[in-house]
Design a protein around this motif. Sequence first.
Motif, PDB file in Angstrom:
ATOM      1  N   TRP A   1     -13.480  -2.108   4.306  1.00  0.00           N
ATOM      2  CA  TRP A   1     -13.953  -0.728   4.392  1.00  0.00           C
ATOM      3  C   TRP A   1     -13.007   0.139   5.208  1.00  0.00           C
ATOM      4  O   TRP A   1     -12.719   1.284   4.836  1.00  0.00           O
ATOM      5  CB  TRP A   1     -15.344  -0.698   5.033  1.00  0.00           C
ATOM      6  CG  TRP A   1     -16.395  -1.399   4.240  1.00  0.00           C
ATOM      7  CD1 TRP A   1     -17.010  -2.574   4.554  1.00  0.00           C
ATOM      8  CD2 TRP A   1     -16.969  -0.974   3.006  1.00  0.00           C
ATOM      9  NE1 TRP A   1     -17.927  -2.909   3.591  1.00  0.00           N
ATOM     10  CE2 TRP A   1     -17.927  -1.939   2.637  1.00  0.00           C
ATOM     11  CE3 TRP A   1     -16.768   0.137   2.184  1.00  0.00           C
ATOM     12  CZ2 TRP A   1     -18.679  -1.831   1.468  1.00  0.00           C
ATOM     13  CZ3 TRP A   1     -17.513   0.250   1.022  1.00  0.00           C
ATOM     14  CH2 TRP A   1     -18.448  -0.726   0.671  1.00  0.00           C
TER      15      TRP A   1
ATOM     16  N   SER B   1      -9.138   3.713  -4.951  1.00  0.00           N
ATOM     17  CA  SER B   1      -9.201   2.641  -3.961  1.00  0.00           C
ATOM     18  C   SER B   1     -10.573   2.599  -3.298  1.00  0.00           C
ATOM     19  O   SER B   1     -11.169   1.524  -3.134  1.00  0.00           O
ATOM     20  CB  SER B   1      -8.101   2.858  -2.911  1.00  0.00           C
ATOM     21  OG  SER B   1      -8.160   1.884  -1.906  1.00  0.00           O
ATOM     22  N   ALA B   2     -11.100   3.757  -2.923  1.00  0.00           N
ATOM     23  CA  ALA B   2     -12.399   3.811  -2.261  1.00  0.00           C
ATOM     24  C   ALA B   2     -13.513   3.312  -3.171  1.00  0.00           C
ATOM     25  O   ALA B   2     -14.380   2.525  -2.759  1.00  0.00           O
ATOM     26  CB  ALA B   2     -12.687   5.249  -1.815  1.00  0.00           C
TER      27      ALA B   2
ATOM     28  N   VAL C   1      -9.502  -6.584  -2.187  1.00  0.00           N
ATOM     29  CA  VAL C   1     -10.824  -6.717  -1.583  1.00  0.00           C
ATOM     30  C   VAL C   1     -11.429  -8.077  -1.921  1.00  0.00           C
ATOM     31  O   VAL C   1     -12.078  -8.719  -1.080  1.00  0.00           O
ATOM     32  CB  VAL C   1     -11.733  -5.566  -2.063  1.00  0.00           C
ATOM     33  CG1 VAL C   1     -13.191  -5.849  -1.724  1.00  0.00           C
ATOM     34  CG2 VAL C   1     -11.297  -4.254  -1.435  1.00  0.00           C
TER      35      VAL C   1
ATOM     36  N   ALA D   1     -13.681  -0.519  -3.694  1.00  0.00           N
ATOM     37  CA  ALA D   1     -14.329  -1.225  -2.594  1.00  0.00           C
ATOM     38  C   ALA D   1     -15.848  -1.101  -2.678  1.00  0.00           C
ATOM     39  O   ALA D   1     -16.585  -2.091  -2.512  1.00  0.00           O
ATOM     40  CB  ALA D   1     -13.827  -0.681  -1.253  1.00  0.00           C
TER      41      ALA D   1
ATOM     42  N   THR E   1      -9.732   0.948   3.231  1.00  0.00           N
ATOM     43  CA  THR E   1      -9.899   1.953   2.179  1.00  0.00           C
ATOM     44  C   THR E   1     -10.225   3.316   2.764  1.00  0.00           C
ATOM     45  O   THR E   1      -9.845   4.352   2.205  1.00  0.00           O
ATOM     46  CB  THR E   1     -10.987   1.527   1.183  1.00  0.00           C
ATOM     47  OG1 THR E   1     -12.185   1.170   1.899  1.00  0.00           O
ATOM     48  CG2 THR E   1     -10.527   0.333   0.366  1.00  0.00           C
ATOM     49  N   SER E   2     -10.905   3.350   3.919  1.00  0.00           N
ATOM     50  CA  SER E   2     -11.148   4.631   4.589  1.00  0.00           C
ATOM     51  C   SER E   2      -9.831   5.263   5.012  1.00  0.00           C
ATOM     52  O   SER E   2      -9.625   6.478   4.852  1.00  0.00           O
ATOM     53  CB  SER E   2     -12.046   4.414   5.806  1.00  0.00           C
ATOM     54  OG  SER E   2     -12.219   5.620   6.518  1.00  0.00           O
TER      55      SER E   2
ATOM     56  N   THR F   1      -6.627  -2.509  -5.537  1.00  0.00           N
ATOM     57  CA  THR F   1      -7.556  -2.571  -4.409  1.00  0.00           C
ATOM     58  C   THR F   1      -8.648  -3.601  -4.656  1.00  0.00           C
ATOM     59  O   THR F   1      -9.037  -4.338  -3.748  1.00  0.00           O
ATOM     60  CB  THR F   1      -8.180  -1.194  -4.155  1.00  0.00           C
ATOM     61  OG1 THR F   1      -7.148  -0.248  -3.896  1.00  0.00           O
ATOM     62  CG2 THR F   1      -9.137  -1.233  -2.969  1.00  0.00           C
TER      63      THR F   1
ATOM     64  N   VAL G   1      -6.924   4.796   3.595  1.00  0.00           N
ATOM     65  CA  VAL G   1      -6.229   5.242   2.388  1.00  0.00           C
ATOM     66  C   VAL G   1      -6.774   6.591   1.930  1.00  0.00           C
ATOM     67  O   VAL G   1      -6.017   7.518   1.602  1.00  0.00           O
ATOM     68  CB  VAL G   1      -6.371   4.188   1.272  1.00  0.00           C
ATOM     69  CG1 VAL G   1      -5.859   4.742  -0.051  1.00  0.00           C
ATOM     70  CG2 VAL G   1      -5.597   2.923   1.637  1.00  0.00           C
TER      71      VAL G   1
END
Length: 460
Positions: free
Chosen positions: A405, A254-255, A395, A258, A408-409, A391, A411
């Motif tokens: 942001w 996920s991170a 996004v 993004a 996702t942070s 994700t 998550v």
Amino acid sequence: MTGPPGERTARRRYVTVCALLWLPPGLGLATMVLLFSERGMSLAAIAGLFAAHSLTVAALELPTGGLSDVLGRRPVLAAAGVLNVVAFALIGVGTTAWLLTAGMVLMGAARALASGTAEAWYVDTVQACSGPDAELRTGLARGGTATSAALAAGILLGGALPWLLGLGPDLGARLSEATSGAVLPLSVPLLLGAALRIVFVAYVLAALPEPPRPSATLRSVLRGVPVTVLDGLRLGGRDTVVRRILLGAAAAGSALAAIELLVPGRTAALTGATGSGAMVYAALSCAGFVCSGVGSHLAPLTARAVGSGERAVLVSLAAAAGGLLLLGITASSAHPAATVLAVVGFGLVYLGLGAAAPNENDLLHRRVAGAGRATALSVQSLAQQLVGALTGLAVGALRPGPLPWLLTSAVLLSGALLWRRRGDDRAVRVTGVRSHDVRVTGVRSHGRRGPDRSARISPP
């Protein structure tokens, strides 16, 4: 057939294969999103192209695990390289949505074939030389460092090429005119990556010997793969640590989705042009992959410093989540101080993910028996690809700004907090097929993140 190489030789060849495997994706990573934009694709359409890649990988992860175990690592890696030659060429010269989609789907198929197969060859060889208790973390960490170094060098070169082609006599414009727009300056790194894939295939065929494997029929493989898939899907429910690893892989996917979708446009907006934006993004990503390589190299030290591999994963993922938070709080500001904080956050994401990957993979190798290793690591990569694809779509639908942001942070931080408690020491043994079938599970690693986490949408 010659015997397997010694442990040091295997480590050296594994590091070389990692570098050759990830240099071409590095070349394309700096320009791929911007190239799609130049072809007239919206951000939502670009997210759809990446989703096509990720969903293809997700669909093929488990079946290709069995294919690697039955046919061998070398032919599967070579086939992945050949598919990627075609995929890179299609994306580099494709001017229509269907050609670009075909290229991304072929990339996904190649990614599923190559994902972790080199690491599988390394684990096979080292355990053949030193037994099942052979030390693995150092080799895995060096492979992650080599991967990050290759990505850093590739993305720096890939971002510089379009800019260099625009200097002086403007060779890029001449190239575009001569090819009626099929080859743009942003296409050149991808076409160079296709050529390097040929070198990769030649090295794999020459330098990765492996012992002969039992013969397998198509019927036996097709009968065994569904059993493997079901065992893999049940695996996370049978062991707490394995379940945490799978959820951590999903959070990292996920991170990275993004980052890979939002940062290229952010750098282009900062510089005011796609060419200079690609160059800035290349330099930024190069620094990020250097941070990832440093994190991978320090993974054994991190585990010793905090007392265990589990705590090392917690600290590393929490640091990466903090980096995403910095990117979020600076998303709406062009102030120089905000830009500096965003760069720090970007590097922190890659440093954290790079340090987490070898420790997670070491835990997984030691908790899952050899017969179930392919299944476990296929599911790990599957979790990352599926969540990354979802994700990316989310996004693409959200307005640019802090919200993507921050989400996702949160998550990724949730994935880190799963490691607050240590799991038990029970290992899981997964058998893929019945005794009268051909076994389609074995030692096959998907080396995440280090490699996969550092370039989720740029498959080998």
